[in-house]
Design a protein around this motif. Structure first.
Motif, PDB file in Angstrom:
ATOM      1  N   THR A  69     -38.304 -25.290 -74.333  1.00 41.88           N
ATOM      2  CA  THR A  69     -37.551 -26.536 -74.410  1.00 41.88           C
ATOM      3  C   THR A  69     -37.305 -26.891 -75.874  1.00 41.88           C
ATOM      4  N   VAL A  70     -36.313 -27.733 -76.102  1.00 42.92           N
ATOM      5  CA  VAL A  70     -36.012 -28.210 -77.454  1.00 42.92           C
ATOM      6  C   VAL A  70     -36.530 -29.634 -77.586  1.00 42.92           C
ATOM      7  N   LEU A  71     -37.413 -29.835 -78.556  1.00 33.94           N
ATOM      8  CA  LEU A  71     -37.970 -31.152 -78.850  1.00 33.94           C
ATOM      9  C   LEU A  71     -37.588 -31.536 -80.268  1.00 33.94           C
ATOM     10  N   LYS A  72     -37.595 -32.813 -80.568  1.00 40.00           N
ATOM     11  CA  LYS A  72     -37.352 -33.283 -81.935  1.00 40.00           C
ATOM     12  C   LYS A  72     -38.693 -33.479 -82.634  1.00 40.00           C
ATOM     13  N   VAL A  73     -38.853 -32.851 -83.785  1.00 36.98           N
ATOM     14  CA  VAL A  73     -40.012 -33.070 -84.642  1.00 36.98           C
ATOM     15  C   VAL A  73     -39.445 -33.744 -85.885  1.00 36.98           C
ATOM     16  N   GLY A  74     -39.665 -35.051 -85.983  1.00 34.79           N
ATOM     17  CA  GLY A  74     -38.947 -35.823 -86.995  1.00 34.79           C
ATOM     18  C   GLY A  74     -37.480 -35.808 -86.606  1.00 34.79           C
ATOM     19  N   ASP A  75     -36.635 -35.358 -87.498  1.00 33.97           N
ATOM     20  CA  ASP A  75     -35.209 -35.216 -87.193  1.00 33.97           C
ATOM     21  C   ASP A  75     -34.819 -33.767 -86.924  1.00 33.97           C
ATOM     22  N   VAL A 111     -39.658 -25.061 -78.451  1.00 35.55           N
ATOM     23  CA  VAL A 111     -41.077 -24.904 -78.137  1.00 35.55           C
ATOM     24  C   VAL A 111     -41.201 -24.106 -76.844  1.00 35.55           C
ATOM     25  N   SER A 112     -42.045 -23.093 -76.884  1.00 36.72           N
ATOM     26  CA  SER A 112     -42.306 -22.266 -75.711  1.00 36.72           C
ATOM     27  C   SER A 112     -43.817 -22.201 -75.493  1.00 36.72           C
ATOM     28  N   TYR A 113     -44.258 -22.562 -74.300  1.00 39.09           N
ATOM     29  CA  TYR A 113     -45.680 -22.600 -73.972  1.00 39.09           C
ATOM     30  C   TYR A 113     -46.067 -21.384 -73.133  1.00 39.09           C
ATOM     31  N   PRO A 114     -47.308 -20.930 -73.266  1.00 41.66           N
ATOM     32  CA  PRO A 114     -47.787 -19.870 -72.377  1.00 41.66           C
ATOM     33  C   PRO A 114     -47.739 -20.353 -70.923  1.00 41.66           C
ATOM     34  N   ARG A 115     -47.516 -19.428 -70.020  1.00 42.21           N
ATOM     35  CA  ARG A 115     -47.439 -19.777 -68.599  1.00 42.21           C
ATOM     36  C   ARG A 115     -48.452 -18.941 -67.808  1.00 42.21           C
ATOM     37  N   GLY A 116     -48.729 -19.404 -66.613  1.00 40.64           N
ATOM     38  CA  GLY A 116     -49.596 -18.664 -65.707  1.00 40.64           C
ATOM     39  C   GLY A 116     -50.996 -18.471 -66.257  1.00 40.64           C
ATOM     40  N   LEU A 135     -35.878 -16.185 -77.619  1.00 43.54           N
ATOM     41  CA  LEU A 135     -36.510 -15.145 -76.806  1.00 43.54           C
ATOM     42  C   LEU A 135     -37.719 -14.534 -77.506  1.00 43.54           C
ATOM     43  N   VAL A 136     -37.680 -14.440 -78.837  1.00 44.67           N
ATOM     44  CA  VAL A 136     -38.846 -13.971 -79.578  1.00 44.67           C
ATOM     45  C   VAL A 136     -40.002 -14.955 -79.392  1.00 44.67           C
ATOM     46  N   CYS A 137     -39.720 -16.242 -79.481  1.00 44.30           N
ATOM     47  CA  CYS A 137     -40.765 -17.262 -79.253  1.00 44.30           C
ATOM     48  C   CYS A 137     -41.298 -17.189 -77.826  1.00 44.30           C
ATOM     49  N   ASP A 138     -40.413 -16.987 -76.864  1.00 42.42           N
ATOM     50  CA  ASP A 138     -40.849 -16.850 -75.469  1.00 42.42           C
ATOM     51  C   ASP A 138     -41.787 -15.654 -75.316  1.00 42.42           C
ATOM     52  N   TRP A 139     -41.499 -14.558 -76.029  1.00 42.69           N
ATOM     53  CA  TRP A 139     -42.362 -13.379 -75.955  1.00 42.69           C
ATOM     54  C   TRP A 139     -43.754 -13.703 -76.490  1.00 42.69           C
ATOM     55  N   PHE A 140     -43.826 -14.383 -77.637  1.00 48.80           N
ATOM     56  CA  PHE A 140     -45.131 -14.764 -78.186  1.00 48.80           C
ATOM     57  C   PHE A 140     -45.870 -15.677 -77.206  1.00 48.80           C
ATOM     58  N   ALA A 141     -45.158 -16.601 -76.581  1.00 49.16           N
ATOM     59  CA  ALA A 141     -45.795 -17.491 -75.602  1.00 49.16           C
ATOM     60  C   ALA A 141     -46.337 -16.684 -74.428  1.00 49.16           C
ATOM     61  N   ALA A 142     -45.623 -15.659 -74.008  1.00 49.56           N
ATOM     62  CA  ALA A 142     -46.090 -14.810 -72.905  1.00 49.56           C
ATOM     63  C   ALA A 142     -47.364 -14.053 -73.286  1.00 49.56           C
ATOM     64  N   GLN A 143     -47.603 -13.901 -74.586  1.00 49.77           N
ATOM     65  CA  GLN A 143     -48.815 -13.226 -75.063  1.00 49.77           C
ATOM     66  C   GLN A 143     -49.985 -14.206 -75.217  1.00 49.77           C
ATOM     67  N   GLN A 192     -49.708 -17.557 -76.858  1.00 52.53           N
ATOM     68  CA  GLN A 192     -49.662 -18.480 -77.990  1.00 52.53           C
ATOM     69  C   GLN A 192     -48.501 -19.446 -77.816  1.00 52.53           C
ATOM     70  N   GLU A 193     -48.784 -20.728 -78.011  1.00 55.13           N
ATOM     71  CA  GLU A 193     -47.682 -21.687 -78.040  1.00 55.13           C
ATOM     72  C   GLU A 193     -46.827 -21.323 -79.245  1.00 55.13           C
ATOM     73  N   SER A 194     -45.514 -21.292 -79.077  1.00 49.56           N
ATOM     74  CA  SER A 194     -44.608 -20.906 -80.151  1.00 49.56           C
ATOM     75  C   SER A 194     -43.653 -22.044 -80.460  1.00 49.56           C
ATOM     76  N   ASP A 195     -43.601 -22.447 -81.723  1.00 49.14           N
ATOM     77  CA  ASP A 195     -42.689 -23.497 -82.178  1.00 49.14           C
ATOM     78  C   ASP A 195     -41.720 -22.875 -83.166  1.00 49.14           C
ATOM     79  N   LEU A 196     -40.430 -22.982 -82.884  1.00 51.52           N
ATOM     80  CA  LEU A 196     -39.396 -22.363 -83.701  1.00 51.52           C
ATOM     81  C   LEU A 196     -38.689 -23.417 -84.519  1.00 51.52           C
ATOM     82  N   LEU A 197     -38.755 -23.298 -85.833  1.00 51.53           N
ATOM     83  CA  LEU A 197     -38.100 -24.233 -86.744  1.00 51.53           C
ATOM     84  C   LEU A 197     -36.916 -23.566 -87.389  1.00 51.53           C
TER      85      LEU A 197
END
Length: 82
Positions: free
Chosen positions: A25-31, A36-41, A67-75, A77-82
């Motif tokens: 999902t896309v969240l606002k951190v400041g402006d 953000v991609s969270y691990p699942r399952g 998709l790179v962040c999603d891959w890290f989350a699948a491993q 780790q929470e992934s935050d892309l800036l």
């Protein structure tokens, strides 16, 4: 194009495409819009790390970066892309 390390070649701006749909999902951190991609399952129960990924020249809202962040989350780790 000049850089601190010297002249960049064509491969520096070449895109390698990943396949799939982003699951974060896309969240606002400041402006700043932040993907953000969270691990699942099973991975969601044991994650204790956050990975902050700074995007390449294509930007943080580019599907490849997400998709790179999603891959890290699948491993696991929470992934935050800036």
């Amino acid at each position: 194009m000049a850089a601190i390390t010297g002249t960049l070649s064509e491969c520096c701006a070449k895109e390698i495409r990943h396949a799939g749909e982003a699951s974060g999902t896309v969240l606002k951190v400041g402006d700043l819009p932040t993907y953000v991609s969270y691990p699942r399952g099973e991975q969601a129960e044991k994650y204790d790390k956050i990975l902050i990924y700074f995007s390449d020249i294509f930007g943080s809202m580019h599907i490849n970066a997400q998709l790179v962040c999603d891959w890290f989350a699948a491993q696991g780790q929470e992934s935050d892309l800036l």
